[in-house]
Design a protein around this motif. Structure first.
Motif, PDB file in Angstrom:
ATOM      1  N   SER A   1      -0.411 -25.595  -2.748  1.00 35.86           N
ATOM      2  CA  SER A   1       0.186 -24.827  -1.654  1.00 35.86           C
ATOM      3  C   SER A   1       1.152 -25.680  -0.843  1.00 35.86           C
ATOM      4  O   SER A   1       2.233 -25.221  -0.447  1.00 35.86           O
TER       5      SER A   1
ATOM      6  N   ARG B   1      -3.677 -19.566  -5.478  1.00 34.66           N
ATOM      7  CA  ARG B   1      -4.561 -18.508  -4.977  1.00 34.66           C
ATOM      8  C   ARG B   1      -5.779 -18.320  -5.873  1.00 34.66           C
ATOM      9  O   ARG B   1      -6.873 -18.036  -5.392  1.00 34.66           O
ATOM     10  N   GLU B   2      -5.600 -18.497  -7.176  1.00 29.76           N
ATOM     11  CA  GLU B   2      -6.727 -18.334  -8.094  1.00 29.76           C
ATOM     12  C   GLU B   2      -7.728 -19.484  -7.987  1.00 29.76           C
ATOM     13  O   GLU B   2      -8.924 -19.286  -8.183  1.00 29.76           O
TER      14      GLU B   2
ATOM     15  N   ARG C   1      -8.404 -21.243  -5.282  1.00 34.06           N
ATOM     16  CA  ARG C   1      -8.868 -21.486  -3.922  1.00 34.06           C
ATOM     17  C   ARG C   1     -10.396 -21.479  -3.828  1.00 34.06           C
ATOM     18  O   ARG C   1     -10.971 -22.154  -2.984  1.00 34.06           O
TER      19      ARG C   1
ATOM     20  N   ALA D   1      -5.942 -26.484  -4.943  1.00 32.78           N
ATOM     21  CA  ALA D   1      -5.215 -25.349  -4.377  1.00 32.78           C
ATOM     22  C   ALA D   1      -4.442 -25.757  -3.125  1.00 32.78           C
ATOM     23  O   ALA D   1      -3.307 -25.308  -2.904  1.00 32.78           O
TER      24      ALA D   1
ATOM     25  N   ALA E   1     -12.064 -20.298   1.777  1.00 43.74           N
ATOM     26  CA  ALA E   1     -11.276 -19.907   2.935  1.00 43.74           C
ATOM     27  C   ALA E   1     -12.087 -19.923   4.207  1.00 43.74           C
ATOM     28  O   ALA E   1     -11.525 -19.961   5.300  1.00 43.74           O
TER      29      ALA E   1
ATOM     30  N   ASP F   1       2.225 -20.514  -6.846  1.00 40.68           N
ATOM     31  CA  ASP F   1       1.553 -19.686  -5.838  1.00 40.68           C
ATOM     32  C   ASP F   1       0.378 -18.931  -6.441  1.00 40.68           C
ATOM     33  O   ASP F   1      -0.709 -18.867  -5.841  1.00 40.68           O
ATOM     34  N   ARG F   2       0.543 -18.391  -7.637  1.00 43.18           N
ATOM     35  CA  ARG F   2      -0.544 -17.632  -8.277  1.00 43.18           C
ATOM     36  C   ARG F   2      -1.721 -18.538  -8.619  1.00 43.18           C
ATOM     37  O   ARG F   2      -2.891 -18.204  -8.361  1.00 43.18           O
TER      38      ARG F   2
END
Length: 311
Positions: free
Chosen positions: A207, A193-194, A196, A203, A51, A189-190
């Motif tokens: 998304s 996020r895992e 990323r 990811a 991120a 979505d889960r």
């Protein structure tokens, strides 16, 4: 042209050749550092490592527009290869595009320097100096521009192959979520996020697929968009399976299981094919780097004795 001018022009030509070596070294070094950092982050459980990649300051709007204008011959999807390479050096997408545009301009300028060298060394006696320089400069700029385009397209293909090779394991996680009774959108979505921190490219694509589902409201079209973005054999296969499952109302879990097994089987066959080609590919380098030394060791003493006897 005196000797000092020839030396300067020759140095400029060598600099153009060195651009390839420097670029390759920087790319490989950045890729190696990125893979090591990602592995360490995975072991430490750092889910937010990816991120922070896009938090570098971006340039102005005018500079961004100029940079995009320099890549009019490259599609928007292929420019994702530049963003992917910029992520490895902790650069934002906008800054990566601007740096790549500057490098492309510099590469074209090196083509002009090459044309000047060639004209002074070879064609000055054939044609007029300005005519020869204009022709050779145009050819050199066109060649360098095409080489830079092929390099960017190559980066995009490497990015696609990276996503395609990691997608079966992401689909395994989605399948586990579906088996536990979670809806498809929630599972995507889960998993996004895992992943990323471990696989930011996968990811990102998951998304974007979830965003397409929410905006378009059509799962089949969202999966087709995913197949167009990641245009590989594996992704085309799995997108076809998913679209057929949604179209005919068959079990999505069973379709995913079959698609995942097929993707893993294709990847295994590809690795076996590469392993089978390796002995043939090593034959010529082995002959070039081994056979001369063997001949010298075997025939060298005899040849020295013959030379001594002739003397």
């Amino acid at each position: 042209m005196n000797g000092s001018a020839q030396a300067v022009l020759a140095a400029m030509l060598v600099a153009e050749v060195a651009v390839f070596a420097v670029g390759a070294a920087l790319y490989l070094g950045g890729l190696r550092r990125y893979l090591i950092e990602r592995r360490v982050a995975a072991h430490l459980g750092d889910a937010g490592g990816a991120a922070t990649m896009d938090r570098s300051p971006s340039g102005g709007a005018v500079a961004g527009d100029v940079a995009r204008f320099l890549f009019t011959d490259i599609s928007a999807e292929q420019l994702l290869g530049i963003s992917w390479l910029g992520q490895q050096w902790r650069l934002g997408p906008q800054r990566s595009l601007q740096i790549a545009a500057l490098m492309r301009i510099g590469f074209a300028g090196l083509g002009v320097a090459t044309a000047h060298i060639i004209c002074n060394l070879l064609f000055v006696e054939w044609l007029g100096g300005r005519t020869a320089f204009a022709i050779v400069a145009l050819m050199a700029i066109t060649l360098n521009w095409w080489v830079s385009k092929r390099y960017i397209v190559g980066l995009f293909r490497v990015r696609q192959d990276t996503i395609s090779s990691a997608m079966p394991y992401a689909l395994d996680l989605i399948l586990i979520c579906l088996d536990s009774g979670v809806a498809l959108e929630t599972a995507i979505d889960r998993v996004a996020r895992e992943l990323r921190g471990r696989d930011p490219l996968v990811a990102e694509e998951l998304s974007r697929t979830l965003l397409d589902i929410n905006v378009i409201g059509n799962r089949e079209q969202a999966f087709r968009n995913l197949g167009e973005r990641v245009d590989t054999v594996n992704m085309r296969s799995i997108v076809t399976v998913l679209c057929q499952s949604l179209q005919y109302g068959s079990s999505l879990i069973d379709s995913l299981k079959g698609a995942i097994e097929n993707m893993k089987r294709v990847e295994l066959l590809t690795l076996e094919e590469r392993a089978g080609k390796l002995p043939v590919q090593l034959t010529l380098p082995g002959l070039l780097f081994t056979l001369p030394q063997v001949i010298i060791l075997l025939a060298g003493p005899g040849a020295i004795g013959v030379i001594d006897s002739l003397k």
